[in-house]
Enzyme design. Structure first.
Site, PDB file in Angstrom:
ATOM      1  N   GLY A  48       0.835  -1.189   0.000  1.00  0.00           N
ATOM      2  CA  GLY A  48       0.000   0.000   0.000  1.00  0.00           C
ATOM      3  C   GLY A  48       0.871   1.240   0.000  1.00  0.00           C
ATOM      4  O   GLY A  48       2.053   1.171   0.352  1.00  0.00           O
ATOM      5  N   GLN A  53       3.137   9.901   1.214  1.00  0.00           N
ATOM      6  CA  GLN A  53       4.448   9.240   1.178  1.00  0.00           C
ATOM      7  C   GLN A  53       5.258   9.610  -0.065  1.00  0.00           C
ATOM      8  O   GLN A  53       6.432   9.268  -0.166  1.00  0.00           O
ATOM      9  CB  GLN A  53       4.282   7.718   1.257  1.00  0.00           C
ATOM     10  CG  GLN A  53       3.769   7.258   2.620  1.00  0.00           C
ATOM     11  CD  GLN A  53       3.622   5.758   2.666  1.00  0.00           C
ATOM     12  OE1 GLN A  53       2.608   5.220   2.225  1.00  0.00           O
ATOM     13  NE2 GLN A  53       4.623   5.065   3.178  1.00  0.00           N
ATOM     14  N   CYS A 106       6.738  -0.312   6.440  1.00  0.00           N
ATOM     15  CA  CYS A 106       6.251   0.897   5.781  1.00  0.00           C
ATOM     16  C   CYS A 106       7.323   1.376   4.807  1.00  0.00           C
ATOM     17  O   CYS A 106       8.505   1.382   5.160  1.00  0.00           O
ATOM     18  CB  CYS A 106       5.989   1.963   6.843  1.00  0.00           C
ATOM     19  SG  CYS A 106       5.417   3.533   6.176  1.00  0.00           S
ATOM     20  N   LEU A 107       6.925   1.769   3.612  1.00  0.00           N
ATOM     21  CA  LEU A 107       7.928   2.234   2.638  1.00  0.00           C
ATOM     22  C   LEU A 107       8.635   3.506   3.111  1.00  0.00           C
ATOM     23  O   LEU A 107       9.718   3.811   2.628  1.00  0.00           O
ATOM     24  CB  LEU A 107       7.277   2.457   1.271  1.00  0.00           C
ATOM     25  CG  LEU A 107       6.759   1.190   0.569  1.00  0.00           C
ATOM     26  CD1 LEU A 107       6.190   1.531  -0.796  1.00  0.00           C
ATOM     27  CD2 LEU A 107       7.858   0.147   0.434  1.00  0.00           C
ATOM     28  N   HIS A 148      -3.473   0.980   8.010  1.00  0.00           N
ATOM     29  CA  HIS A 148      -2.133   1.578   8.011  1.00  0.00           C
ATOM     30  C   HIS A 148      -2.076   2.768   7.039  1.00  0.00           C
ATOM     31  O   HIS A 148      -1.594   3.836   7.386  1.00  0.00           O
ATOM     32  CB  HIS A 148      -1.112   0.491   7.627  1.00  0.00           C
ATOM     33  CG  HIS A 148       0.296   0.963   7.458  1.00  0.00           C
ATOM     34  ND1 HIS A 148       1.336   0.480   8.224  1.00  0.00           N
ATOM     35  CD2 HIS A 148       0.850   1.862   6.605  1.00  0.00           C
ATOM     36  CE1 HIS A 148       2.468   1.086   7.852  1.00  0.00           C
ATOM     37  NE2 HIS A 148       2.191   1.920   6.860  1.00  0.00           N
ATOM     38  N   GLU A 149      -2.607   2.560   5.824  1.00  0.00           N
ATOM     39  CA  GLU A 149      -2.556   3.637   4.821  1.00  0.00           C
ATOM     40  C   GLU A 149      -3.468   4.797   5.212  1.00  0.00           C
ATOM     41  O   GLU A 149      -3.129   5.963   5.012  1.00  0.00           O
ATOM     42  CB  GLU A 149      -2.932   3.111   3.433  1.00  0.00           C
ATOM     43  CG  GLU A 149      -2.031   2.015   2.898  1.00  0.00           C
ATOM     44  CD  GLU A 149      -0.552   2.320   2.997  1.00  0.00           C
ATOM     45  OE1 GLU A 149      -0.160   3.504   2.923  1.00  0.00           O
ATOM     46  OE2 GLU A 149       0.228   1.376   3.174  1.00  0.00           O
ATOM     47  N   HIS A 152      -1.865   7.166   7.545  1.00  0.00           N
ATOM     48  CA  HIS A 152      -0.970   8.140   6.896  1.00  0.00           C
ATOM     49  C   HIS A 152      -1.720   9.422   6.537  1.00  0.00           C
ATOM     50  O   HIS A 152      -1.171  10.518   6.623  1.00  0.00           O
ATOM     51  CB  HIS A 152      -0.372   7.557   5.611  1.00  0.00           C
ATOM     52  CG  HIS A 152       0.834   6.698   5.820  1.00  0.00           C
ATOM     53  ND1 HIS A 152       1.982   7.169   6.427  1.00  0.00           N
ATOM     54  CD2 HIS A 152       1.085   5.413   5.496  1.00  0.00           C
ATOM     55  CE1 HIS A 152       2.881   6.196   6.462  1.00  0.00           C
ATOM     56  NE2 HIS A 152       2.370   5.116   5.911  1.00  0.00           N
TER      57      HIS A 152
HETATM   58 ZN   LIG Z   1       3.236   3.282   5.709  1.00  0.00          ZN
END
Ligand SMILES: [Zn+2]
Length: 183
Positions: A48, A53, A106-107, A148-149, A152
């Site tokens: 995701g 991000q 997480c990226l 999670h997304e 953000h």
């Molecule tokens: Zn993340």
């Protein structure tokens, strides 16, 4: 289509609340950007990705649980069909009392992982990339991913869900990892 540079923690943008997208702004330009988000997510082997991000403070996220996740072997299928989902202005309309714990990454926190406990199932209302209203239920790892997304979009990252001691450890490890120039 383009691979966009990722915002890596610590970065003040990751703490910002993203702005809702107006329905009339869901056009080809925005769909082009959403395509870039998917490309960036796939290139970095993420499940995701939220717009923040890549430094864009709009309430947009993309995800693809089509193959499951290699970190959750029971459900991982390397030959699985892609299942791309784009959500604009997502809202959780229902969450189960039952919880589910999963080791999240997480990226924006390369090579860092930590157990996080969240509701096991959620139902989410959102606009798709054509501005049509959708509602979909997610469970277990898919529910983890969407929550999670969505975090953000509200300036929350996964380490905000763990103890300060553990969070400090993750941030120290991340600093070391960045110094090594490993990404
Ligand atoms: Zn993340």
């Amino acid at each position: 289509m383009a691979i966009l540079p990722l915002v890596i923690a610590p970065d003040p943008r990751l703490k910002k609340i993203s702005e809702p997208v107006k329905k009339e702004d869901i056009d080809n330009d925005l769909r082009h950007f959403i395509g870039d988000l998917f490309d960036t997510m796939y290139e970095n082997k993420g499940l995701g990705l939220a717009a923040v991000q890549v430094g864009v403070l709009k309430r947009i996220l993309v995800m693809d649980m089509g193959k499951g996740t290699p970190r959750y072997e029971e459900t991982y299928d390397a030959n699985g069909e892609p299942d791309p989902i784009c959500m604009i202005n997502p809202e959780i309309v229902w969450a189960s009392d039952e919880k589910f714990c999963f080791e999240e990454g997480c990226l924006s926190f390369p090579a860092q992982f930590s157990d996080v406990t969240r509701p096991k199932k959620v139902r989410v209302k959102y606009l798709d990339e054509f501005g049509d209203e959708q509602e979909k239920e997610f469970s277990e790892v898919s529910a983890v991913c969407v929550q999670h997304e969505m975090d953000h979009l509200n300036g929350i990252v996964f380490v905000d869900h763990i103890s300060k001691i553990k969070k400090d450890m993750v941030m120290k490890k991340l600093e070391k990892f960045k110094k090594k120039g490993a990404f």
